[in-house]
Enzyme design. Structure first.
Site, PDB file in Angstrom:
ATOM      1  N   CYS A  12      35.999 -43.588 103.915  1.00  0.00           N
ATOM      2  CA  CYS A  12      35.002 -44.434 103.229  1.00  0.00           C
ATOM      3  C   CYS A  12      33.669 -44.538 103.996  1.00  0.00           C
ATOM      4  O   CYS A  12      33.625 -45.009 105.134  1.00  0.00           O
ATOM      5  CB  CYS A  12      35.567 -45.837 103.005  1.00  0.00           C
ATOM      6  N   LYS A  39      47.454 -49.864  96.960  1.00  0.00           N
ATOM      7  CA  LYS A  39      46.943 -51.003  97.734  1.00  0.00           C
ATOM      8  C   LYS A  39      48.034 -52.038  97.999  1.00  0.00           C
ATOM      9  O   LYS A  39      48.684 -52.500  97.055  1.00  0.00           O
ATOM     10  CB  LYS A  39      45.793 -51.674  96.962  1.00  0.00           C
ATOM     11  N   VAL A  52      37.441 -51.580 100.347  1.00  0.00           N
ATOM     12  CA  VAL A  52      37.131 -51.634 101.770  1.00  0.00           C
ATOM     13  C   VAL A  52      35.631 -51.380 101.911  1.00  0.00           C
ATOM     14  O   VAL A  52      35.053 -50.745 101.017  1.00  0.00           O
ATOM     15  CB  VAL A  52      37.933 -50.567 102.564  1.00  0.00           C
ATOM     16  N   GLU A  64      32.051 -56.540 101.354  1.00  0.00           N
ATOM     17  CA  GLU A  64      30.767 -55.874 101.104  1.00  0.00           C
ATOM     18  C   GLU A  64      30.116 -55.488 102.443  1.00  0.00           C
ATOM     19  O   GLU A  64      29.774 -56.347 103.263  1.00  0.00           O
ATOM     20  CB  GLU A  64      29.809 -56.726 100.266  1.00  0.00           C
ATOM     21  N   SER A  65      29.876 -54.179 102.592  1.00  0.00           N
ATOM     22  CA  SER A  65      29.356 -53.680 103.876  1.00  0.00           C
ATOM     23  C   SER A  65      28.016 -54.306 104.254  1.00  0.00           C
ATOM     24  O   SER A  65      27.768 -54.568 105.432  1.00  0.00           O
ATOM     25  CB  SER A  65      29.251 -52.150 103.849  1.00  0.00           C
TER      26      SER A  65
HETATM   27  N1  LIG Z   1      29.521 -52.012  97.698  1.00  0.00           N
HETATM   28  C1  LIG Z   1      30.694 -51.829  98.502  1.00  0.00           C
HETATM   29  C2  LIG Z   1      31.301 -50.461  98.213  1.00  0.00           C
HETATM   30  C3  LIG Z   1      32.627 -50.253  98.931  1.00  0.00           C
HETATM   31  C4  LIG Z   1      33.446 -49.147  98.254  1.00  0.00           C
HETATM   32  O1  LIG Z   1      33.045 -48.557  97.237  1.00  0.00           O
HETATM   33  N2  LIG Z   1      34.642 -48.892  98.819  1.00  0.00           N
HETATM   34  C5  LIG Z   1      35.539 -47.915  98.226  1.00  0.00           C
HETATM   35  C6  LIG Z   1      35.982 -46.852  99.223  1.00  0.00           C
HETATM   36  S1  LIG Z   1      34.614 -45.950  99.870  1.00  0.00           S
HETATM   37  C7  LIG Z   1      36.809 -48.608  97.790  1.00  0.00           C
HETATM   38  O2  LIG Z   1      37.331 -49.439  98.488  1.00  0.00           O
HETATM   39  N3  LIG Z   1      37.335 -48.234  96.607  1.00  0.00           N
HETATM   40  C8  LIG Z   1      38.583 -48.716  96.149  1.00  0.00           C
HETATM   41  C9  LIG Z   1      38.551 -49.066  94.687  1.00  0.00           C
HETATM   42  O3  LIG Z   1      37.430 -49.148  94.119  1.00  0.00           O
HETATM   43  O4  LIG Z   1      39.630 -49.240  94.125  1.00  0.00           O
HETATM   44  C10 LIG Z   1      30.319 -51.986  99.987  1.00  0.00           C
HETATM   45  O5  LIG Z   1      29.157 -51.734 100.325  1.00  0.00           O
HETATM   46  O6  LIG Z   1      31.181 -52.391 100.777  1.00  0.00           O
END
Ligand SMILES: N[C@@H](CCC(=O)N[C@@H](CS)C(=O)NCC(=O)O)C(=O)O
Length: 224
Positions: A12, A39, A52, A64-65
């Site tokens: 990620c 999950k 994540v 949120e990052s």
């Molecule tokens: N806007 C979020 C995006 C985080 C994101 O898209 N994470 C993905 C992995 S890179 C995730 O956890 N996806 C799992 C899902 O959507 O089920 C951030 O900045 O933290």
């Protein structure tokens, strides 16, 4: 002593932003890897969007990052965001630009046919040109000059995808973009960026991309 746990996934790019920020601030943290394809219940309970990264700070859960990186920046030196509010807002906007590029990259690797891949190639090329123009007006080696910033932390994981893409397809994303090339090289050499992923990241990404059932997957399988 505050305990920090970064709930992660090996590939990620948003997790990488948080890991890079923690390393830049020389803070030790524990990484907990979650299988996003299956999950666990505890993760579903903690993560409001089921995504994540999460940063667990003692008993508090951050998601949120951008919120995670801002929290780390406000609480642990050195500051990675500019002190000036205008410049800080601009940096936040360029981090959002990196997120938009990540969406294009996702579209690129899941495109089901050559036309879809070409459309996403064009979207990425347009954004890279915009970035090249922006960098041409700035002093390097980092986005904001001599000091590493959270914008650099956001783009290191973007450029990392191309190390794998270029083994199979290279539509010249970086051709004629000397500033972008130089920035990519500097970020790839930065310890925090290198250490944000495990040594087997290129292999894991390769396997992940091959198994998307996409047009890119078929090019990869045809190549080897
Ligand atoms: N806007 C979020 C995006 C985080 C994101 O898209 N994470 C993905 C992995 S890179 C995730 O956890 N996806 C799992 C899902 O959507 O089920 C951030 O900045 O933290």
């Amino acid at each position: 002593m505050t305990q920090l746990k970064l709930v992660s996934h090996a590939l990620c790019p948003y997790v990488q932003r948080a890991a890079i920020t923690l390393t830049e601030k020389q803070v030790s943290f524990e990484r907990i890897v979650v299988d996003l394809g299956n999950k666990p219940e505890w993760f579903r309970a903690l993560s409001p969007l089921g995504k994540v990264p999460l940063l667990v700070v003692d008993d508090a859960v951050l998601f949120e990052s951008a919120a995670i990186c801002d929290y780390l920046d406000e609480t642990i030196a050195p500051r990675l965001h500019p002190a000036d509010p205008i410049r800080r807002a601009q940096h936040r906007a360029w981090i959002e630009f990196a997120s938009s590029l990540l969406n294009d990259i996702w579209g690129f690797y899941i495109a089901s046919d050559a036309a879809g891949l070409e459309r996403k190639t064009a979207d990425i090329a347009t954004k890279f040109q915009r970035l090249e123009d922006e960098l041409a007006n700035r002093e390097g080696p980092y986005f904001s000059g001599a000091d590493f910033s959270l914008v650099d932390a956001a783009f290191g994981p973007v450029f990392r995808y191309f190390d794998v893409f270029e083994q199979y397809i290279d539509p010249g994303f970086f051709d004629g973009k000397p500033n972008l090339q130089a920035w990519r090289r500097v970020l790839a050499a930065r310890t925090s960026i290198r250490e944000a992923v495990s040594p087997d990241y290129p292999k894991l990404l390769d396997i992940f991309l091959r198994n998307r059932g996409s047009y890119l997957s078929s090019l990869m399988k045809a190549a080897a």
